[in-house]
Write an enzyme that holds these catalytic residues in place. Structure first.
Site, PDB file in Angstrom:
ATOM      1  N   ASP A  14      48.461  56.124  20.785  1.00 14.92           N
ATOM      2  CA  ASP A  14      49.559  55.933  21.730  1.00 14.92           C
ATOM      3  C   ASP A  14      49.133  56.146  23.185  1.00 14.92           C
ATOM      4  O   ASP A  14      49.752  56.940  23.917  1.00 14.92           O
ATOM      5  CB  ASP A  14      50.718  56.888  21.403  1.00 14.92           C
ATOM      6  CG  ASP A  14      51.112  56.840  19.941  1.00 14.92           C
ATOM      7  OD1 ASP A  14      51.106  55.748  19.365  1.00 14.92           O
ATOM      8  OD2 ASP A  14      51.439  57.904  19.375  1.00 14.92           O
ATOM      9  N   GLU A 187      59.664  49.951  19.831  1.00 18.40           N
ATOM     10  CA  GLU A 187      59.377  51.323  20.264  1.00 18.40           C
ATOM     11  C   GLU A 187      58.325  51.280  21.364  1.00 18.40           C
ATOM     12  O   GLU A 187      57.910  50.216  21.819  1.00 18.40           O
ATOM     13  CB  GLU A 187      58.871  52.152  19.068  1.00 18.40           C
ATOM     14  CG  GLU A 187      57.638  51.576  18.423  1.00 18.40           C
ATOM     15  CD  GLU A 187      57.201  52.316  17.164  1.00 18.40           C
ATOM     16  OE1 GLU A 187      57.626  53.466  16.961  1.00 18.40           O
ATOM     17  OE2 GLU A 187      56.430  51.740  16.378  1.00 18.40           O
TER      18      GLU A 187
END
Length: 546
Positions: A14, A187
């Site tokens: 991420d 997301e």
């Protein structure tokens, strides 16, 4: 000069990337591992140096009891108003209808700190980022969670204004700006203003083989105003199963001083056994989700495109204006424990390394045995990421147990349900013995049992070593540090992979670690002493060459 992917190997998921002047910074998720949020810096996008963590004590982050793969999800790093801003989520529930979470923001004038005490923002959804508009307004951009069983749990991307001075959230300003596509699971949003238009980068498809990143844009920040980039996804490896790099998607955009553009993305490098298909399933990734960087160009319609196609490349042209830094290095590491614990290499589970867990100094690490490795509370273990497919790790251990409830040794660990280790313990027949055990989805197996290796009387210390060779790994022991004996147990590394854990558990976001651990669940605090830890990376014959 080329960027060789992944640039941050082994569990660096991420990525949030920014540039401040001539220096690039990346923040990565750390989940239940302490300290929270991993930071790296670079001058050239090729060579990266780790920085101190901003969340290094319980005043900044308290994760005791967090489930595996809970904790720090998708931090966002930004720079505005002369300081760094870090926004992050602490997830308390990973499975079931709810994702209880706390979103915080902290700031620092210097990337090395000190960082301000985190301010609680909201719990609307995870993967939040902070957008600083050019009119002075600031917004939280976040995935939005819906627990209702008759709705899809990923309820679009919500934009909410915050007061730039007090950091108070203005919930009355909240609106859904993007619903994603039919791929669902939208997301990981990051919002940018480029040439007068707003560009939203968001991940979809789940962080598995179907993972992808899409781009949408709008001239305003009004509800449902964003239009998805036409054609293929911005980046994905769903339809490139033969690529060395897989799972690319969730990430962030950055520009160079010279006006070039790059995208940092999570990625993975799966392998498969010879008896398995190379495409279905695509393989196993014990190194977890890593960080890769791709070059970006803009088409005639003003949409960003990955150079070389949406599958990306293993070797990418570095910026033309890159400031060359030191030569590439592997991550081999030696620790003789002469000072404080090196928390840029070592991590602990959920809580920091304190006197309750143990101590370092004078050439030894002392670990006080507490909970088992299956606990989510007081685990006495320090561990470092697997950052290569092939490596050796060894350590010297001194331990004097009087119960089978006391154990200390060397572990390969994914989470509290998936790990193995070689350790000193005690049994009724032989006294001090060496055992190898594995926890496979909470099915615990002692491999040696009655054949546990008896430690000769008068032996003060035992040396342990693990040899990881991509698909399999083994354990060895020595009574003098010179002559080694292999334990006849060959373990499958896939059990320490994201994909294997996903087959039984919803929290599959980290990667394999190698570590040192002491357990005394009898409650008598038996203490183990460790000396001279070595982690030595070895070449991977399958690694692609430029």
């Amino acid at each position: 000069m080329k960027i060789k992917n992944p640039v941050l190997p082994g569990f660096n998921a991420d990525p949030s990337i920014i540039r401040v002047d001539d220096t690039y910074y990346i923040a990565n998720s750390t989940f239940e591992w302490f300290p929270g949020v991993r930071l790296h810096e670079s001058k050239d996008l090729v060579h990266w140096n780790e920085l101190p963590s901003p969340l290094a004590d319980v005043d900044m982050l308290d994760m005791k009891g967090n489930p595996a793969s809970g904790g720090i999800w998708a931090p966002d790093l930004s720079y505005a108003d002369g300081k760094f801003w870090l926004i992050f989520t602490d997830v308390k529930v990973t499975e079931g209808p709810f994702k209880d979470m706390h979103n915080y923001v902290t700031t620092a004038k210097d990337i090395h700190g000190p960082w301000t005490k985190p301010v609680l923002l909201n719990g609307v959804g995870f993967d939040e980022s902070l957008f600083h508009d050019d009119d002075g307004r600031k917004y939280i951009v976040q995935q939005t969670w819906d627990h209702r069983e008759y709705k899809h749990p990923f309820d679009g991307i919500t934009l909410t204004e915050i007061d730039p001075n007090t950091l108070e959230v203005m919930p009355e300003t909240a609106r859904t700006i993007y619903d994603g596509t039919d791929v669902k699971l939208v997301e990981g949003p990051h919002l940018y203003k480029i040439n007068g238009e707003y560009y939203l980068f968001a991940a979809q498809g789940g962080t598995v083989w179907t993972h992808q990143e899409v781009v949408a844009r709008s001239k305003t920040l009004d509800a449902h105003s964003f239009t998805t980039e036409p054609g293929d996804p911005f980046i994905t490896n769903f339809d490139t199963p033969d690529s060395y790099i897989q799972k690319q998607g969730h990430g962030a955009l950055v520009s160079t001083p010279g006006g070039e553009w790059y995208y940092a993305s999570l990625s993975a490098r799966p392998w498969h056994h010879e008896t398995e298909s190379a495409t279905d399933p695509r393989g196993w990734s014990p190194l977890g989700r890593e960080t890769s960087i791709q070059k970006v160009e803009w088409d005639d319609e003003g949409w960003p495109r990955i150079v070389g196609g949406h599958g990306g490349e293993t070797f990418v042209d570095a910026p033309k204006d890159a400031i060359l830094t030191e030569a590439p290095k592997n991550h081999s590491f030696h620790d003789d424990f002469t000072g404080k614990l090196d928390t840029t290499n070592w991590n602990t589970l959920r809580i920091p390394f304190t006197d309750n867990m143990g101590s370092t100094g004078d050439g030894s690490l002392k670990l006080i045995g507490h909970d088992s490795l299956s606990s989510t509370f007081d685990v006495s273990m320090i561990a470092m990421r697997w950052q290569a497919f092939n490596f050796d790790a060894s350590v010297k251990v001194k331990f004097d147990p009087f119960s089978y409830q006391q154990m200390a040794g060397l572990t390969n660990f994914y989470n509290d349900k998936h790990y193995s280790w070689i350790f000193i313990t005690w049994n009724e027949e032989k006294g001090h013995v060496i055992e190898v055990a594995q926890n496979d989805n909470n099915n615990y197996t002692s491999f040696l049992k009655d054949n546990a290796i008896q430690i000769p009387e008068g032996t003060e210390s035992v040396w342990f070593r693990t040899k990881v060779r991509k698909q399999f790994y083994t354990y060895e022991y020595s009574f003098d540090g010179q002559e080694w004996h292999e334990v006849p147990v060959k373990l499958d590394a896939k059990i320490l992979s994201d994909e294997y854990v996903l087959s039984t558990y919803g929290g599959f976001f980290t990667g394999a670690f190698v570590g040192l651990a002491a357990v005394d669940y009898s409650g008598y605090n038996a203490t183990a002493e460790f000396n001279n830890f070595d982690y030595t990376e070895l070449p991977d014959p399958d690694e692609p060459k430029e």
